[in-house]
Design an enzyme around this catalytic site. Structure first.
Site, PDB file in Angstrom:
ATOM      1  N   ASN A 130       0.849  -1.184   0.000  1.00  0.00           N
ATOM      2  CA  ASN A 130       0.000   0.000   0.000  1.00  0.00           C
ATOM      3  C   ASN A 130       0.889   1.240   0.000  1.00  0.00           C
ATOM      4  OD1 ASN A 130      -2.365  -1.582   0.168  1.00  0.00           O
ATOM      5  ND2 ASN A 130      -2.138  -1.762   2.376  1.00  0.00           N
TER       6      ASN A 130
ATOM      7  N   GLN B 213      -1.895   3.108   3.074  1.00  0.00           N
ATOM      8  CA  GLN B 213      -0.692   2.841   3.872  1.00  0.00           C
ATOM      9  C   GLN B 213      -0.811   3.515   5.235  1.00  0.00           C
ATOM     10  OE1 GLN B 213       2.974   4.228   2.089  1.00  0.00           O
ATOM     11  NE2 GLN B 213       4.254   3.181   3.598  1.00  0.00           N
ATOM     12  N   SER B 214      -0.592   2.719   6.301  1.00  0.00           N
ATOM     13  CA  SER B 214      -0.693   3.290   7.652  1.00  0.00           C
ATOM     14  C   SER B 214       0.652   3.343   8.370  1.00  0.00           C
ATOM     15  CB  SER B 214      -1.697   2.482   8.492  1.00  0.00           C
ATOM     16  OG  SER B 214      -1.265   1.145   8.642  1.00  0.00           O
ATOM     17  N   VAL B 215       1.647   2.615   7.879  1.00  0.00           N
ATOM     18  CA  VAL B 215       2.984   2.633   8.495  1.00  0.00           C
ATOM     19  C   VAL B 215       3.983   3.091   7.429  1.00  0.00           C
ATOM     20  CG1 VAL B 215       4.782   1.302   9.651  1.00  0.00           C
ATOM     21  CG2 VAL B 215       2.372   0.750  10.066  1.00  0.00           C
TER      22      VAL B 215
ATOM     23  N   HIS C  74       6.652  -1.919   3.187  1.00  0.00           N
ATOM     24  CA  HIS C  74       6.356  -3.300   3.577  1.00  0.00           C
ATOM     25  C   HIS C  74       5.488  -3.956   2.518  1.00  0.00           C
ATOM     26  CE1 HIS C  74       3.428  -0.529   5.384  1.00  0.00           C
ATOM     27  NE2 HIS C  74       2.511  -1.474   5.241  1.00  0.00           N
TER      28      HIS C  74
ATOM     29  N   HIS D 167       2.771  -6.972   2.054  1.00  0.00           N
ATOM     30  CA  HIS D 167       1.864  -7.921   2.705  1.00  0.00           C
ATOM     31  C   HIS D 167       1.880  -9.216   1.883  1.00  0.00           C
ATOM     32  CE1 HIS D 167      -0.420  -4.802   5.119  1.00  0.00           C
ATOM     33  NE2 HIS D 167       0.041  -4.020   4.150  1.00  0.00           N
TER      34      HIS D 167
HETATM   35  P1  AMP Z   1      -0.428  -0.750   5.878  1.00  0.00           P
HETATM   36  O1  AMP Z   1      -1.803  -0.376   6.346  1.00  0.00           O
HETATM   37  O2  AMP Z   1      -0.373  -1.257   4.468  1.00  0.00           O
HETATM   38  O3  AMP Z   1       0.561   0.370   6.129  1.00  0.00           O
HETATM   39  O4  AMP Z   1       0.010  -1.992   6.749  1.00  0.00           O
HETATM   40  C1  AMP Z   1       0.487  -1.860   8.045  1.00  0.00           C
HETATM   41  C2  AMP Z   1       0.242  -3.187   8.710  1.00  0.00           C
HETATM   42  O5  AMP Z   1       1.014  -3.237   9.891  1.00  0.00           O
HETATM   43  C3  AMP Z   1      -1.207  -3.421   9.119  1.00  0.00           C
HETATM   44  O6  AMP Z   1      -1.720  -4.565   8.447  1.00  0.00           O
HETATM   45  C4  AMP Z   1      -1.126  -3.637  10.635  1.00  0.00           C
HETATM   46  O7  AMP Z   1      -2.011  -4.614  11.110  1.00  0.00           O
HETATM   47  C5  AMP Z   1       0.327  -4.034  10.803  1.00  0.00           C
HETATM   48  N1  AMP Z   1       0.894  -3.786  12.123  1.00  0.00           N
HETATM   49  C6  AMP Z   1       0.804  -2.656  12.873  1.00  0.00           C
HETATM   50  N2  AMP Z   1       1.478  -2.796  14.041  1.00  0.00           N
HETATM   51  C7  AMP Z   1       2.031  -4.028  14.017  1.00  0.00           C
HETATM   52  C8  AMP Z   1       2.844  -4.770  14.926  1.00  0.00           C
HETATM   53  N3  AMP Z   1       3.243  -4.264  16.093  1.00  0.00           N
HETATM   54  N4  AMP Z   1       3.212  -6.032  14.565  1.00  0.00           N
HETATM   55  C9  AMP Z   1       2.804  -6.566  13.407  1.00  0.00           C
HETATM   56  N5  AMP Z   1       2.042  -5.912  12.490  1.00  0.00           N
HETATM   57  C10 AMP Z   1       1.654  -4.670  12.790  1.00  0.00           C
END
Ligand code: AMP
Length: 114
Positions: free
Chosen positions: A87, A94-96, A100, A102
């Site tokens: 994402n 994208q939230s992080v 990455h 998936h």
């Molecule tokens: P995205 O939304 O594509 O940025 O994906 C970020 C992903 O990180 C999400 O699916 C979350 O569930 C996952 N996530 C957030 N915190 C953690 C964590 N501490 N360990 C493993 N996965 C995480």
């Protein structure tokens, strides 16, 4: 490096069980799985997103995709198939802000995604 959740995982500040690790990448289970198998493959290098990648990152990007294949195989997804997603940015969901991929499998995926 430590300003995202994944940066904190990489430096051991937040726990995660690595199912794969090498010099350039690690993989671990998503904390909120969207499929029976949901792994995340991330670079050790803190590249925020695919949109921030430059030509020099080509080898790293190829390596990350190969790691996706390896962890999918190890998770037994080879025969049924699986999905690899990254994402990008707000509209991409994208939230992080640490690149990455998936790796999702263990059920039939829908298309198009929401
Ligand atoms: P995205 O939304 O594509 O940025 O994906 C970020 C992903 O990180 C999400 O699916 C979350 O569930 C996952 N996530 C957030 N915190 C953690 C964590 N501490 N360990 C493993 N996965 C995480």
């Amino acid at each position: 490096m430590t300003d995202t959740i994944f940066g904190k995982i990489l430096c051991g500040e937040i726990p995660a069980d690595f199912v794969y690790e090498d010099e350039h990448a690690v993989a671990f289970a998503d904390i909120d799985p969207k499929a029976p198998v949901h792994l995340l493959v991330i670079p050790r290098e803190p590249l925020p997103s695919l949109k921030d990648a430059v030509q020099e990152d080509c080898a790293l990007l190829g390596h990350l995709l190969h790691v996706c294949k390896v962890v999918a195989e190890e998770a037994g997804l080879d025969e049924g198939g699986y999905r690899v997603v990254t994402n990008i940015g707000e509209d991409g969901g994208q939230s992080v802000a640490h690149l990455h991929f998936h790796v999702l499998g263990g059920r039939t995926m829908q298309w198009p995604p929401g």
